[in-house]
Motif scaffolding. Structure first.
Motif, PDB file in Angstrom:
ATOM      1  N   SER A 100     -25.866 -10.466  25.778  1.00 36.51           N
ATOM      2  CA  SER A 100     -26.180 -10.263  24.363  1.00 36.51           C
ATOM      3  C   SER A 100     -24.947  -9.891  23.538  1.00 36.51           C
ATOM      4  N   LEU A 101     -23.802  -9.638  24.192  1.00 31.21           N
ATOM      5  CA  LEU A 101     -22.599  -9.213  23.472  1.00 31.21           C
ATOM      6  C   LEU A 101     -22.065 -10.320  22.575  1.00 31.21           C
ATOM      7  N   ARG A 102     -21.634  -9.926  21.384  1.00 32.74           N
ATOM      8  CA  ARG A 102     -20.987 -10.844  20.446  1.00 32.74           C
ATOM      9  C   ARG A 102     -19.518 -10.470  20.247  1.00 32.74           C
ATOM     10  N   THR A 103     -19.220  -9.166  20.138  1.00 35.24           N
ATOM     11  CA  THR A 103     -17.830  -8.726  20.020  1.00 35.24           C
ATOM     12  C   THR A 103     -17.636  -7.415  20.768  1.00 35.24           C
ATOM     13  N   PHE A 104     -16.411  -7.219  21.221  1.00 38.08           N
ATOM     14  CA  PHE A 104     -15.973  -5.967  21.836  1.00 38.08           C
ATOM     15  C   PHE A 104     -14.583  -5.701  21.269  1.00 38.08           C
ATOM     16  N   VAL A 105     -14.420  -4.558  20.604  1.00 39.35           N
ATOM     17  CA  VAL A 105     -13.148  -4.250  19.953  1.00 39.35           C
ATOM     18  C   VAL A 105     -12.732  -2.827  20.282  1.00 39.35           C
ATOM     19  N   ASP A 106     -11.459  -2.679  20.655  1.00 38.68           N
ATOM     20  CA  ASP A 106     -10.822  -1.362  20.776  1.00 38.68           C
ATOM     21  C   ASP A 106      -9.686  -1.362  19.753  1.00 38.68           C
ATOM     22  N   PRO A 107      -9.966  -0.860  18.540  1.00 43.66           N
ATOM     23  CA  PRO A 107      -8.958  -0.933  17.476  1.00 43.66           C
ATOM     24  C   PRO A 107      -7.720  -0.074  17.743  1.00 43.66           C
ATOM     25  N   THR A 108      -7.824   0.870  18.646  1.00 44.56           N
ATOM     26  CA  THR A 108      -6.693   1.734  18.960  1.00 44.56           C
ATOM     27  C   THR A 108      -5.506   0.934  19.470  1.00 44.56           C
ATOM     28  N   VAL A 109      -5.787  -0.096  20.253  1.00 37.82           N
ATOM     29  CA  VAL A 109      -4.722  -0.924  20.835  1.00 37.82           C
ATOM     30  C   VAL A 109      -4.789  -2.369  20.321  1.00 37.82           C
ATOM     31  N   GLU A 110      -5.526  -2.574  19.232  1.00 40.35           N
ATOM     32  CA  GLU A 110      -5.657  -3.892  18.613  1.00 40.35           C
ATOM     33  C   GLU A 110      -6.130  -4.943  19.601  1.00 40.35           C
ATOM     34  N   PHE A 111      -7.176  -4.605  20.362  1.00 41.06           N
ATOM     35  CA  PHE A 111      -7.749  -5.522  21.344  1.00 41.06           C
ATOM     36  C   PHE A 111      -9.146  -5.913  20.902  1.00 41.06           C
ATOM     37  N   GLY A 112      -9.435  -7.196  20.922  1.00 42.52           N
ATOM     38  CA  GLY A 112     -10.764  -7.638  20.553  1.00 42.52           C
ATOM     39  C   GLY A 112     -11.163  -8.917  21.258  1.00 42.52           C
ATOM     40  N   LEU A 113     -12.427  -9.006  21.578  1.00 42.97           N
ATOM     41  CA  LEU A 113     -13.008 -10.213  22.173  1.00 42.97           C
ATOM     42  C   LEU A 113     -14.207 -10.627  21.333  1.00 42.97           C
ATOM     43  N   ARG A 114     -14.378 -11.920  21.179  1.00 38.65           N
ATOM     44  CA  ARG A 114     -15.569 -12.433  20.501  1.00 38.65           C
ATOM     45  C   ARG A 114     -16.213 -13.445  21.430  1.00 38.65           C
ATOM     46  N   PHE A 115     -17.503 -13.289  21.672  1.00 37.05           N
ATOM     47  CA  PHE A 115     -18.246 -14.188  22.546  1.00 37.05           C
ATOM     48  C   PHE A 115     -19.006 -15.185  21.691  1.00 37.05           C
ATOM     49  N   GLU A 116     -18.791 -16.457  21.974  1.00 37.84           N
ATOM     50  CA  GLU A 116     -19.570 -17.493  21.311  1.00 37.84           C
ATOM     51  C   GLU A 116     -20.922 -17.551  22.008  1.00 37.84           C
ATOM     52  N   THR A 117     -21.947 -17.918  21.272  1.00 38.20           N
ATOM     53  CA  THR A 117     -23.269 -17.988  21.879  1.00 38.20           C
ATOM     54  C   THR A 117     -23.332 -19.171  22.821  1.00 38.20           C
ATOM     55  N   GLN A 118     -23.715 -18.904  24.061  1.00 38.40           N
ATOM     56  CA  GLN A 118     -23.788 -19.942  25.081  1.00 38.40           C
ATOM     57  C   GLN A 118     -24.969 -20.870  24.846  1.00 38.40           C
ATOM     58  N   ASP A 119     -26.027 -20.393  24.200  1.00 40.89           N
ATOM     59  CA  ASP A 119     -27.191 -21.244  23.938  1.00 40.89           C
ATOM     60  C   ASP A 119     -26.802 -22.439  23.088  1.00 40.89           C
ATOM     61  N   ASP A 120     -25.965 -22.218  22.061  1.00 35.57           N
ATOM     62  CA  ASP A 120     -25.536 -23.313  21.203  1.00 35.57           C
ATOM     63  C   ASP A 120     -24.761 -24.341  22.001  1.00 35.57           C
ATOM     64  N   ASP A 121     -23.887 -23.884  22.897  1.00 32.78           N
ATOM     65  CA  ASP A 121     -23.092 -24.785  23.718  1.00 32.78           C
ATOM     66  C   ASP A 121     -23.979 -25.612  24.635  1.00 32.78           C
ATOM     67  N   GLU A 122     -24.961 -24.969  25.262  1.00 36.97           N
ATOM     68  CA  GLU A 122     -25.855 -25.673  26.176  1.00 36.97           C
ATOM     69  C   GLU A 122     -26.675 -26.713  25.433  1.00 36.97           C
ATOM     70  N   ASP A 123     -27.151 -26.379  24.215  1.00 40.13           N
ATOM     71  CA  ASP A 123     -27.914 -27.330  23.427  1.00 40.13           C
ATOM     72  C   ASP A 123     -27.066 -28.550  23.101  1.00 40.13           C
ATOM     73  N   ASP A 124     -25.785 -28.326  22.722  1.00 41.34           N
ATOM     74  CA  ASP A 124     -24.900 -29.424  22.403  1.00 41.34           C
ATOM     75  C   ASP A 124     -24.682 -30.314  23.619  1.00 41.34           C
ATOM     76  N   GLU A 125     -24.499 -29.716  24.798  1.00 44.65           N
ATOM     77  CA  GLU A 125     -24.272 -30.492  26.008  1.00 44.65           C
ATOM     78  C   GLU A 125     -25.503 -31.315  26.358  1.00 44.65           C
ATOM     79  N   GLU A 126     -26.692 -30.729  26.173  1.00 45.33           N
ATOM     80  CA  GLU A 126     -27.915 -31.451  26.490  1.00 45.33           C
ATOM     81  C   GLU A 126     -28.104 -32.629  25.552  1.00 45.33           C
TER      82      GLU A 126
END
Length: 158
Positions: A100-126
Motif C-alpha cells: 500500500s506504500l506510495r512514498t517513503f521520505v527521510d528529509p533529514t538525509v534527503e532520501f525519498g522513494l516513490r512507488f508506482e501503483t503495480q495495478d496500473d502496470d499489470e492492467d497495461d500489460e494485460e
C-alpha cells in the motif's frame, strides 16, 4: 503464458520494500538515530490496511504518517508493519502493508522513494500496451523509461 523479459519493475518494487523493512527493523531495535524521521504515504483503500474508522473517514484514499517523536508497538513482517501513533493525544494502532506504500521520505538525509501503483502496470500489460511511466519531476530526463520506480530527491531538497 511465459514471460519473454525480466520484470525489473516488480523486482525493484520488492527490493525497495525490503529496504524500508530493514530501516524499520533498525528503528524498532535501536530507535530513531539523530534527527531522522520519516514521512510515509500509503493508500488507505488497500484491503490490508487496518486503521480506526474515524481515520479512514478522514483519509478515504491516501494518508501520510510521520514517524518521529512518539510511536509505539512497531512490528515488521514480510507483508508490512504495524505501529501505534498519536493522533491528538489518542493512540491509534495501524497496520500498513508494504504493497500500500506510495512514498517513503527521510528529509533529514534527503532520501525519498516513490512507488508506482503495480495495478496500473499489470492492467497495461494485460491489455498489451507498452508501459511508459514518465513523470514530470524525474531528476534526470535521460533516465530510462519503463515500469520501474522513480527515485527523485529533488522535491525533498531544501
Amino acid at each position: 503464458m511465459t514471460r519473454s523479459r525480466i520484470d525489473y519493475g516488480n523486482m525493484m518494487h520488492r527490493a525497495m520494500q525490503g529496504l524500508i523493512a530493514d530501516v524499520l527493523c533498525q528503528v524498532r531495535d535501536n530507535g530513531l538515530p539523530g534527527e531522522h524521521h520519516f514521512f510515509i504515504t500509503f493508500d488507505t483503500r488497500d484491503e490490508g490496511v487496518e486503521m480506526a474508522d474515524w481515520l479512514r473517514d478522514r483519509y478515504p484514499e491516501e494518508m501520510t504518517i510521520v514517524i518521529q517523536h512518539w510511536f509505539d508497538n512497531l512490528t515488521i513482517d514480510d507483508e508490512g508493519f504495524t505501529i501505534t501513533l498519536n493522533f491528538g493525544n489518542s493512540p491509534e494502532p495501524m497496520r500498513i502493508p508494504f504493497d500500500s506504500l506510495r512514498t517513503f521520505v527521510d528529509p533529514t538525509v534527503e532520501f525519498g522513494l516513490r512507488f508506482e501503483t503495480q495495478d496500473d502496470d499489470e492492467d497495461d500489460e494485460e491489455d498489451g500496451e507498452d508501459i511508459d511511466d514518465t513523470e514530470d519531476d524525474i531528476a534526470d530526463e535521460d533516465a530510462p523509461k519503463g515500469s520501474g520506480e522513480v527515485v527523485s530527491l529533488d522535491k525533498w531538497r531544501k
